[in-house]
Design a protein around this motif. Structure first.
Motif, short mmCIF file in Angstrom:
data_model
loop_
_atom_site.label_atom_id
_atom_site.label_comp_id
_atom_site.label_asym_id
_atom_site.label_seq_id
_atom_site.Cartn_x
_atom_site.Cartn_y
_atom_site.Cartn_z
N TRP A 34 0.85 -1.19 0.00
CA TRP A 34 0.00 0.00 0.00
C TRP A 34 0.88 1.24 0.00
CZ3 TRP A 34 -4.94 0.93 -0.85
CH2 TRP A 34 -5.89 -0.11 -0.69
N TYR A 35 0.51 2.20 -0.84
CA TYR A 35 1.20 3.48 -0.92
C TYR A 35 0.17 4.60 -0.76
CZ TYR A 35 4.94 0.90 -3.32
OH TYR A 35 5.93 0.01 -3.67
N ARG A 36 0.68 5.74 -0.34
CA ARG A 36 -0.13 6.95 -0.43
C ARG A 36 0.61 7.96 -1.30
NH1 ARG A 36 -0.94 10.15 5.08
NH2 ARG A 36 -1.32 11.85 3.59
N GLN A 37 -0.16 8.73 -2.05
CA GLN A 37 0.43 9.72 -2.95
C GLN A 37 -0.13 11.09 -2.61
OE1 GLN A 37 -0.50 9.44 -7.20
NE2 GLN A 37 1.54 10.24 -7.68
N ASP A 38 0.77 11.96 -2.24
CA ASP A 38 0.41 13.35 -1.93
C ASP A 38 1.04 14.26 -2.95
OD1 ASP A 38 1.02 12.03 1.17
OD2 ASP A 38 -0.95 12.83 0.67
N PRO A 39 0.44 15.41 -3.20
CA PRO A 39 0.95 16.31 -4.25
C PRO A 39 2.42 16.64 -4.06
CG PRO A 39 -1.19 17.05 -3.47
CD PRO A 39 -0.77 15.93 -2.57
N GLY A 40 3.18 16.47 -5.14
CA GLY A 40 4.59 16.83 -5.11
C GLY A 40 5.49 15.91 -4.33
N MET A 41 4.96 14.76 -3.87
CA MET A 41 5.78 13.90 -3.01
C MET A 41 5.93 12.49 -3.54
SD MET A 41 4.83 15.03 0.85
CE MET A 41 6.29 14.19 1.46
N GLY A 42 5.41 12.20 -4.72
CA GLY A 42 5.51 10.83 -5.21
C GLY A 42 4.73 9.87 -4.33
N LEU A 43 5.11 8.62 -4.35
CA LEU A 43 4.44 7.59 -3.56
C LEU A 43 5.28 7.23 -2.34
CD1 LEU A 43 3.18 7.20 -6.48
CD2 LEU A 43 2.68 4.89 -5.73
N ALA A 82 -7.75 10.99 10.26
CA ALA A 82 -7.31 12.35 10.55
C ALA A 82 -7.16 13.11 9.24
CB ALA A 82 -5.98 12.32 11.29
N PRO A 83 -7.31 14.43 9.24
CA PRO A 83 -7.17 15.21 8.00
C PRO A 83 -5.82 14.96 7.30
CG PRO A 83 -8.18 16.56 9.68
CD PRO A 83 -7.78 15.27 10.36
N SER A 84 -4.77 14.64 8.05
CA SER A 84 -3.46 14.37 7.46
C SER A 84 -3.46 13.10 6.61
CB SER A 84 -2.40 14.24 8.55
OG SER A 84 -2.72 13.17 9.42
N GLN A 85 -4.51 12.30 6.72
CA GLN A 85 -4.61 11.09 5.91
C GLN A 85 -5.36 11.32 4.60
OE1 GLN A 85 -6.19 8.61 9.22
NE2 GLN A 85 -4.36 7.34 8.91
N THR A 86 -5.74 12.55 4.35
CA THR A 86 -6.30 12.91 3.05
C THR A 86 -5.23 12.68 2.00
OG1 THR A 86 -7.86 14.53 3.92
CG2 THR A 86 -7.15 14.81 1.62
N SER A 87 -5.53 11.82 1.03
CA SER A 87 -4.50 11.42 0.06
C SER A 87 -5.14 10.51 -0.98
CB SER A 87 -3.37 10.68 0.78
OG SER A 87 -2.29 10.43 -0.09
N VAL A 88 -4.34 10.11 -1.94
CA VAL A 88 -4.75 9.06 -2.87
C VAL A 88 -3.96 7.81 -2.51
CG1 VAL A 88 -4.96 8.34 -5.27
CG2 VAL A 88 -5.17 10.77 -4.68
N TYR A 89 -4.67 6.71 -2.34
CA TYR A 89 -4.06 5.46 -1.89
C TYR A 89 -4.01 4.46 -3.03
CZ TYR A 89 -4.48 7.33 2.79
OH TYR A 89 -4.33 8.11 3.90
#
Lengths: 112, 110
Positions: A34-43, A82-89
């Motif tokens: 499992w990965y998370r992808q946040d803007p500008g940070m890759g996976l 938590a709001p910090s877990q807003t992301s694409v998984y």
């Protein structure tokens, strides 16, 4: 073959809610991740598994749990969103001895 | 922390031109892989180069690896509008874990 499938495609949660992101693969791959992808940070790797019953932490495991009871399925659980877990998984799978990873289409999660 | 860092962050070219993306990493690797991601989609594996290889080709893709400089480059020749996507390098240093860079956004104008 369907490859790697993920459900749901979109999800909105309120802070403190729990949910499970589903991932399944029909390629009989031993390895899943499992990965998370946040803007500008890759996976970034959250958790991974090298076979049924075996899981290990990645780079950003806090707030997430996983289990691997079958070869096909690798669910990711958020116990208290938590709001910090807003992301694409993204979920991925690959065959032992082969490094190419196959990715699912992703789940876009928003935590309010 | 991220292992791979891509350069440039964004690249805009005309159809038919070549596109070159670079990736630098920090530690020793077993292999380095390149992936493509179309907008709103999952990643698709493009090519893998092992630490004992210096160059690899696949169709219009050419990848080089310089382990002494800890860097790799991806060249896409004769680019097409369909090549518009984000491109990520990923390094395999520890067997079962891939570490991804932040990616290069490629736009090919027709």
């Amino acid at each position: 073959n369907a490859g790697v499938t993920q459900t749901p495609k979109f999800q909105v949660l309120k802070t403190g809610q729990s949910m499970t992101l589903q991932c399944a693969q029909d390629m009989n791959h031993e390895y899943m991740s499992w990965y998370r992808q946040d803007p500008g940070m890759g996976l970034r790797l959250i958790h991974y598994s090298v076979g049924a019953g075996i899981t290990d932490q990645g780079e950003v495991p806090n707030g997430y749990n996983v289990s691997r009871s079958t070869t096909e399925d690798f669910p990711l659980r958020l116990l208290s969103a938590a709001p910090s877990q807003t992301s694409v998984y993204f979920c991925a799978s690959w065959e032992e001895g082969h490094n190419e990873q196959f990715f699912g289409p992703g789940t876009r999660l928003t935590v309010l | 922390s991220q292992q791979g860092e891509e350069d440039p962050q964004a690249l805009s070219i005309q159809e038919g031109e070549n596109a070159t993306m670079n990736c630098s990493y920090k530690t020793s690797i077993n292999n380095l892989q390149w992936y493509r991601q179309n907008s709103g989609r999952g990643l698709v594996h493009l090519i893998l180069i092992r630490s004992n290889e210096r160059e690899k080709h696949s169709g219009r893709l050419r990848v080089t690896l310089d382990t002494s400089k800890k860097s790799s480059s991806l060249l896409i020749t004769a680019s097409r509008a369909a090549d518009t996507a984000s491109y990520f390098c990923a390094t395999d240093s520890y067997g079962n874990k891939l570490v991804f860079g932040a990616g290069t956004i490629l736009r090919v104008k027709s």
